[in-house]
Motif scaffolding. Sequence first.
Motif, short mmCIF file in Angstrom:
data_model
loop_
_atom_site.label_atom_id
_atom_site.label_comp_id
_atom_site.label_asym_id
_atom_site.label_seq_id
_atom_site.Cartn_x
_atom_site.Cartn_y
_atom_site.Cartn_z
N ARG A 123 -63.30 -2.08 36.93
CA ARG A 123 -62.97 -1.74 35.53
C ARG A 123 -63.39 -2.89 34.61
NH1 ARG A 123 -59.38 2.21 35.35
NH2 ARG A 123 -60.44 2.73 33.42
N THR A 125 -66.37 -4.57 31.77
CA THR A 125 -67.26 -4.15 30.70
C THR A 125 -68.64 -3.82 31.26
OG1 THR A 125 -66.03 -5.65 29.30
CG2 THR A 125 -68.11 -4.85 28.41
N GLN A 128 -68.97 -0.29 32.66
CA GLN A 128 -68.59 0.83 31.80
C GLN A 128 -69.58 1.99 31.84
OE1 GLN A 128 -65.71 1.63 29.65
NE2 GLN A 128 -65.26 0.48 31.47
N SER A 134 -62.77 5.67 32.93
CA SER A 134 -62.65 5.41 31.50
C SER A 134 -63.10 6.61 30.67
CB SER A 134 -63.47 4.19 31.10
OG SER A 134 -62.85 3.02 31.57
N VAL A 176 -50.83 1.67 27.45
CA VAL A 176 -51.97 1.55 26.53
C VAL A 176 -53.21 1.11 27.30
CG1 VAL A 176 -52.73 0.66 24.30
CG2 VAL A 176 -50.31 0.92 24.75
N GLY A 177 -53.62 1.94 28.26
CA GLY A 177 -54.91 1.75 28.92
C GLY A 177 -55.93 2.54 28.09
N VAL A 178 -56.93 3.07 28.76
CA VAL A 178 -57.98 3.79 28.03
C VAL A 178 -57.42 5.07 27.40
CG1 VAL A 178 -60.24 4.85 28.23
CG2 VAL A 178 -59.71 2.82 29.59
N ASP A 198 -46.50 -1.28 26.48
CA ASP A 198 -47.18 -1.51 27.77
C ASP A 198 -46.62 -2.79 28.37
OD1 ASP A 198 -49.31 -2.09 29.82
OD2 ASP A 198 -50.30 -0.41 28.84
N ARG A 200 -48.83 -4.92 30.14
CA ARG A 200 -49.93 -5.89 30.23
C ARG A 200 -50.08 -6.57 28.88
NH1 ARG A 200 -54.68 -4.11 30.12
NH2 ARG A 200 -54.07 -2.00 29.53
N GLY A 226 -56.99 -6.23 36.43
CA GLY A 226 -56.70 -5.77 35.07
C GLY A 226 -55.65 -4.66 35.04
N ALA A 228 -51.86 -2.82 35.88
CA ALA A 228 -50.46 -3.24 35.89
C ALA A 228 -49.96 -3.27 37.34
CB ALA A 228 -49.62 -2.26 35.09
N GLN A 239 -36.51 -2.91 31.11
CA GLN A 239 -37.40 -1.99 30.40
C GLN A 239 -36.61 -0.77 29.89
OE1 GLN A 239 -40.36 0.64 32.60
NE2 GLN A 239 -41.79 -0.58 31.39
N THR A 256 -48.70 7.63 29.69
CA THR A 256 -49.97 7.57 30.44
C THR A 256 -49.90 6.52 31.55
OG1 THR A 256 -51.10 5.74 29.31
CG2 THR A 256 -51.09 7.85 28.16
N ALA A 257 -48.72 5.97 31.83
CA ALA A 257 -48.64 4.78 32.69
C ALA A 257 -48.96 5.09 34.16
CB ALA A 257 -47.26 4.15 32.59
N GLN A 258 -49.81 4.24 34.73
CA GLN A 258 -50.21 4.40 36.13
C GLN A 258 -50.25 3.04 36.79
OE1 GLN A 258 -51.24 7.40 37.44
NE2 GLN A 258 -51.96 8.58 35.69
P1 NAD Z 1 -54.10 2.98 34.07
O1 NAD Z 1 -54.47 4.43 33.94
O2 NAD Z 1 -54.07 2.36 35.42
O3 NAD Z 1 -52.65 2.77 33.41
C1 NAD Z 1 -52.42 3.13 32.07
C2 NAD Z 1 -51.59 2.07 31.40
O4 NAD Z 1 -50.26 2.12 31.88
C3 NAD Z 1 -52.07 0.62 31.65
O5 NAD Z 1 -52.35 0.01 30.41
C4 NAD Z 1 -50.91 -0.03 32.36
O6 NAD Z 1 -50.75 -1.39 32.00
C5 NAD Z 1 -49.73 0.81 31.89
N1 NAD Z 1 -48.55 0.75 32.75
C6 NAD Z 1 -48.45 0.77 34.09
N2 NAD Z 1 -47.16 0.69 34.49
C7 NAD Z 1 -46.41 0.62 33.36
C8 NAD Z 1 -45.02 0.51 33.11
N3 NAD Z 1 -44.13 0.47 34.10
N4 NAD Z 1 -44.61 0.45 31.82
C9 NAD Z 1 -45.50 0.48 30.80
N5 NAD Z 1 -46.83 0.58 30.98
C10 NAD Z 1 -47.28 0.65 32.24
O7 NAD Z 1 -55.02 2.10 33.10
P2 NAD Z 1 -56.55 2.28 32.75
O8 NAD Z 1 -56.72 2.94 31.46
O9 NAD Z 1 -57.22 2.90 33.94
O10 NAD Z 1 -57.00 0.77 32.59
C11 NAD Z 1 -56.84 -0.14 33.69
C12 NAD Z 1 -57.38 -1.49 33.35
O11 NAD Z 1 -58.79 -1.46 33.22
C13 NAD Z 1 -56.89 -2.05 32.01
O12 NAD Z 1 -56.66 -3.44 32.16
C14 NAD Z 1 -58.05 -1.82 31.09
O13 NAD Z 1 -58.07 -2.72 29.99
C15 NAD Z 1 -59.18 -2.09 32.05
N6 NAD Z 1 -60.43 -1.55 31.52
C16 NAD Z 1 -61.37 -2.44 31.09
C17 NAD Z 1 -62.54 -1.96 30.56
C18 NAD Z 1 -63.59 -2.92 30.07
O14 NAD Z 1 -64.56 -2.49 29.45
N7 NAD Z 1 -63.47 -4.17 30.35
C19 NAD Z 1 -62.73 -0.60 30.45
C20 NAD Z 1 -61.77 0.28 30.94
C21 NAD Z 1 -60.59 -0.22 31.48
#
Ligand code: NAD
Length: 366
Positions: A123, A125, A128, A134, A176-178, A198, A200, A226, A228, A239, A256-258
């Motif tokens: 995950r 940049t 991407q 994403s 607050v992921g994607v 979130d 993170r 990256g 959680a 929490q 959306t939390a995962q």
């Molecule tokens: P995800 O689908 O795994 O999870 C969604 C969100 O839920 C995450 O932000 C996570 O921190 C949050 N979460 C998990 N448990 C939680 C809890 N108990 N309470 C509150 N929030 C909680 O996330 P994702 O969208 O697949 O993204 C995963 C990682 O990949 C992130 O760090 C994201 O920034 C990174 N990413 C980076 C790029 C890049 O271009 N560099 C692109 C896409 C994703």
Amino acid sequence: MVRVGIIKERRGNERRVSLVPADIKKLVSKGIEVLVERGSGEGAYFLDGEYEEAGARVLNDAKEVLSNVDILIKVQPPSLEEAKALKEGAIYIGFTRYWENPEYLNVFSERGITAFALEKIPRTTKAQFVDVLSSQATIAGYKAVILAADLSPHLFPMLTTAAGTLKPAKVLVIGVGVAGLQALATAKRLGALTFAYDIRPAAKHDAQSVGAKFLESPVWAEGAGGYARELTEEERRIQHEFLAKHIGNSDVVITTAQVPGKRAPLIITKDMVERMKPGSVIVDIAADNGGNCELTKPGEVVEYNGVKIAGPLNVPSSVPRPASEMFSKNMANFLELIIRDGEIKLDFGEEILEKSLLIKQGVKNE
Ligand code: NAD
């Protein structure tokens, strides 16, 4: 000549297709032959005629495609029958759900298949351009807000009219992921007051960049890559205490939390829902992995004390056109990593290929 193939998605009411005609045209122009099972694009309204015009060979039977391609590209994991019909030594690129140890992976091993799992793409940049997690999460975040707006008895924007002033809806996005970021941006565009939560630290800046107020709790839990990490019992208690009043103040909550490889974390408990006003709405797009709300019933909309709780499944498939276009673009890019000068050249030292490799010529990559 390298042959790439796609077949109809037959699992879980899937409407997406793994390659769309516009990308196939480009592949064909590079000397790649593309075989398409008839009707593959139907669910996303891409017609067989468009595939033919793009230069693909449209075949009547999935088996004809599977037994003749060097590379199979899919959205959903294959069935056992599909895996058995895939040409020996072929390459599979698609979602796999490998952590459930599905039986078809043993068939892949027996048949010397090389499989790349899209769930394992880094995950970063740099990755991407092939990152379907994403691209599909972007679609899911947008659609979650549309679903919420439809279920809500409120309008989202503040309106000042001759008939009075309406207050804007308060939308809280948890995770607050994607997907969450796109949900915040979409709700904001509809005029809602947006709040984000979130665990993170990086999520704070991301949420603020799309105009949301970040709810900062004492719990931070960044994991590997990256992602959680799972919260401890004590962290969950903190929490819960922190979030309960914010959830009670929201008209709409989108979750959306995962946490990778685990059931989605349980964040909204029944007592929190009891604190919400009647007419409030929760859209839980973590429902595919069990959901973030205790009352979520995956695939259903339930009502509890006047609060509607929706647990839609496979949300990207419900917006099949752009979801397929984005998936397909990611896959066309992936093919560029493995086809060079008209030949398959697998450089397993390349980071994306190295990380997403699940099975190499039948041998599981531990
Ligand atoms: P995800 O689908 O795994 O999870 C969604 C969100 O839920 C995450 O932000 C996570 O921190 C949050 N979460 C998990 N448990 C939680 C809890 N108990 N309470 C509150 N929030 C909680 O996330 P994702 O969208 O697949 O993204 C995963 C990682 O990949 C992130 O760090 C994201 O920034 C990174 N990413 C980076 C790029 C890049 O271009 N560099 C692109 C896409 C994703």
